[in-house]
Write a protein that holds these residues in place. Structure first.
Motif: not given
Length: 767
Positions: A28-30, A39-40, A44-46, A387-391
């Motif tokens: 099975v491909g990623d 990008e993840q 790995d994404v909850p 690791t963070y994301t903000g805006g």
């Protein structure tokens, strides 16, 4: 960016690469996703997310957003009533079947990080798509307002570094002709790249009007898209797109005639003729709507800009700008000019006796402008443990809708419900931040928060109608709404947090749990026929709790992802339209916060790739939804119905028997199983594919009208393609709804049937 079209399947760009990958890949491909705005790896994404690569889109015949319904657990839906350019999604029971601009969507649609506010244009075909992500559950922290049910995130492919492209033509059932092409044009090598695409669709329609001889539910669409990518050294990249789309496609109600095996309609309205033309030159509509003819047209253009700056090795900033304009014009007849009380049909809509009745006219001209601006930062800190994301985010939406409702008898007598012009605007600002922290090896803790301020206003102006008002249906302006004690402005200030924990039990096995809050904007019952009926409804707020497993086994030959969920959606917003039993052909519209909606369920997505080229998949969703904390007025209404007050029955969420209805568009179980295999014969690639999608029975109407029940049904899709890798040509044949299964997809005055089965053959050349 995309092509607005409600047509049948069209093959995706990059099919040759997809075929080659499928043939040579082991296991099975990623898939890399941006479900958390960075990008993840999918595994790995909850978050409960279904992701589709370009290869998946081709082999599963996903060519437009509505095709996703067959492949996502606990997602069902349909084209909106009469408006074929609009999709009504129901994600985990949260749905909307109203296109009016004072009602927002619980399932948001995004294209390259830019939100699409209006439902009237969310049924679009995919061009050169890199992947599609369907996020289930509220996304209130990173995606913001109006994603209580989830989000559909479409990521387009960027212009290529080398000259190349494709041209394709197709022909299918109902004389459907398609043509499309795409070309990558490098302007300055490694500095300035471009992509140009165009398409054309034309078919005869699948419904025969037995009164006028017209063919209905036909399509004529065309459009183009241009994309530009500019590299400013190693740290700056700018992506810009512009597109224009014209689509003429309606979803009018129709019956099936078992004797002739035709889909049929009986409306007196004609294509190419105004209402006045049809009824002997009499005037029925105000000046701005008088020239509308039977059909639905959506015309749109948009511009997007994404400036990415790699400030440091650990910090990236994106400045994302979007503008979208939509014009939507339609004229419909929801009653098909038939008397609902005496027209006889059997399930799902097999006509027995068609009795002439009133023509239910809804005329609409609407303009929608949307501007959005976002500044997003993603990065890492603390030796990459954080690791963070903000805006910051801003959106402005301006809407103007000129619309009228009336009923016309067979003799030409018109009864006016309303003829008016509405203007409504939205301003919303938000700030958000989410961080993932690896506390110990394999254990990641997530916390996020978003603050949103939203301001809405509404104004009305009565049009100069040639018909006199009747009874309670009186023309009104903004001052009349204020005089009735009703608000013309709404404000919301909302915090929407998210918390999650993700733990890797093994390199390819992880478990997660999360708690997320989301909200959907309030609005007004803007289809009211008098000022006193312009009730506001409040915002909808959800807390959702999820837990799940992400796993790969046997050297990545088996992928098994499971998600369990439980949510309480407080002040659930629900549109509930029905025919007025006292005025045939007149529709009564009600939107209220009738109750809370509670739902829990389980979702699975399993993919097996036991040998090279073979891919087997199974998706399934279970759910159990019920209304809770029902408003006291609704409980009193149900009691009145049971005590013999007929006007209290079969409206809102009260059934004809006086019971509280089951939530609409909630299938207790849906499942899709499919298989595709790519065989190599020298330069040739042969790929057959087949899938079967099953959906349990559910109620399309809010009041559970028995005439509109959607029975359990299964649909087969299949296809086969032959490609010559060396010469670049591909021949393919496919079918959707291969055995022409019929079922009720929606209900208003009469049932709306699903699209009939289609077959398509195609020839393509890649260069």
């Amino acid at each position: 960016m995309y092509a607005l079209t409600a047509g049948a399947a069209q093959a995706q760009d990059a099919v040759p690469a997809a075929d080659a990958t499928a043939a040579s890949q082991e296991g099975v491909g990623d898939i890399v996703v941006t479900a958390q705005r960075r990008e993840q790896r999918l595994q790995d994404v909850p978050i409960a997310v279904s992701a589709f690569s370009s290869a998946d889109l081709q082999t599963r015949q996903i060519s437009r957003t509505i095709d996703l319904l067959n492949y996502v657990p606990n997602l069902i839906g349909h084209n909106n009533t009469s408006v074929g350019t609009a999709n009504s999604y129901s994600m985990r029971g949260l749905n909307n079947n109203e296109t009016i601009s004072t009602f927002d969507l619980p399932v948001g649609t995004y294209v390259d990080d830019v939100y699409m506010s209006r439902q009237s244009a969310n049924n679009f075909a995919f061009f050169d798509v890199e992947r599609i992500e369907v996020l289930r559950g509220p996304q209130g922290t990173l995606f913001g307002r109006n994603t209580t049910g989830g989000a559909i995130n479409v990521i387009m492919k960027k212009p290529g570094e080398d000259f190349g492209g494709f041209a394709e033509v197709g022909y299918g059932r109902f004389d459907r002709m398609t043509a499309r092409a795409s070309v990558d044009l490098p302007i300055v090598s490694d500095k300035v790249l471009s992509k140009i695409q165009g398409y054309y669709v034309n078919d005869d329609g699948y419904v025969k009007n037995r009164v006028t001889g017209d063919r209905l539910n036909d399509e004529k669409s065309y459009g183009f898209r241009g994309a530009l990518r500019v590299f400013g050294g190693d740290t700056v990249t700018w992506d810009g797109t512009v597109d224009y789309n014209y689509q003429s496609y309606a979803n009018f109600p129709n019956f099936y005639d078992p004797a002739t095996k035709d889909r049929v309609s009986y409306t007196r309205l004609r294509k190419g003729q105004t209402v006045s033309d049809v009824f002997g030159g009499r005037s029925y509509l105000s000046e701005g709507l008088a020239d509308n003819t039977l059909g639905n047209v959506a015309e749109s253009w948009s511009f997007t800009s994404n400036l990415q700056i790699d400030a440091t090795d650990d910090l990236t900033v994106n400045i994302i700008t979007g503008y979208r304009h939509i014009y939507n014009e339609y004229l419909t007849d929801s009653a098909m000019s038939l008397a609902s009380a005496s027209t006889v049909y059997t399930y799902p809509a097999d006509i027995v006796t068609a009795t002439p009745g009133s023509t239910s006219v809804l005329a609409n001209d609407s303009w929608h402008g949307q501007f959005s601006q976002e500044i997003k930062a993603t990065g890492k800190a603390l030796d990459n443990k954080l690791t963070y994301t903000g805006g910051l985010y801003y959106i402005r939406e301006d809407n103007k809708t000129n619309f009228a409702n009336l009923a016309i008898t067979a003799a030409g007598a018109g009864t006016l419900s309303a003829d008016r012009t509405m203007s409504n605007n939205t301003d919303a600002i938000a700030a958000y931040f989410q961080a993932d922290y690896e506390a110990i090896e394999g254990l990641t803790l997530t916390a996020g928060i978003r603050y949103t301020e939203e301001y809405k206003d509404i104004a009305f102006q009565a049009n100069d109608s040639p018909l006199p008002p009747v009874g309670l249906n009186q023309p009104f302006n903004t001052d009349d709404i204020v005089a009735a004690g009703l608000p013309i402005k709404q404000t919301a200030k909302v915090w929407t947090p998210r918390f999650a924990i993700n733990y890797k039990l093994a390199p390819d096995v992880s478990v997660f749990a999360s708690a997320t809050k989301g909200f959907k904007s309030g609005g007004w019952v803007s289809r009211a026929y008098n000022a006193a009926g312009m009730f506001p409804f409040s915002r909808e707020t959800i807390w959702s709790f999820e837990g799940g497993l992400r796993s790969e086994w046997f050297d990545r030959k088996l992928r098994m992802n499971l998600t369990g969920f439980y949510f309480n959606d407080m002040d659930n917003q629900l549109p509930a339209g029905r025919e007025n039993p006292l005025v045939p052909g007149q529709i009564i519209y009600v939107t209220r916060n009738f109750a809370d909606l509670r739902n829990y369920g389980l979702e699975s997505e399993i993919t097996l790739a036991p040998v090279r080229g073979l891919n087997i998949y199974w998706t399934a969703g279970l759910q159990h939804a019920r209304f809770k904390n029902v408003d006291p007025s609704v409980i009193a209404q149900a009691a009145n119905c049971r005590n013999g007050v007929a006007s209290a029955c079969n409206q809102g969420i009260v059934t004809a028997a006086g019971e509280i209805a089951l939530p609409s568009r909630v299938a207790p179980f849906n499942s899709t199983v499919g298989v595709n295999y790519t065989a190599e014969f020298g330069d040739f690639r042969l790929t057959p594919s087949v899938s079967w999608a099953y959906t349990d029975g559910s109620w399309p109407s809010a009041q559970n009208d028995i005439r509109g029940y959607q029975e359990a049904h299964g649909l087969w899709n299949g296809g086969i393609s032959l490609r010559n890798v060396a010469q670049g040509w591909t021949l393919s044949a496919e079918c959707t709804n291969c055995f022409d299964r019929r079922f009720v997809s929606s209900f208003l005055i009469f049932p709306y049937l699903n699209e009939p089965g289609r077959w398509t053959v195609r020839a393509r050349y890649d260069f």
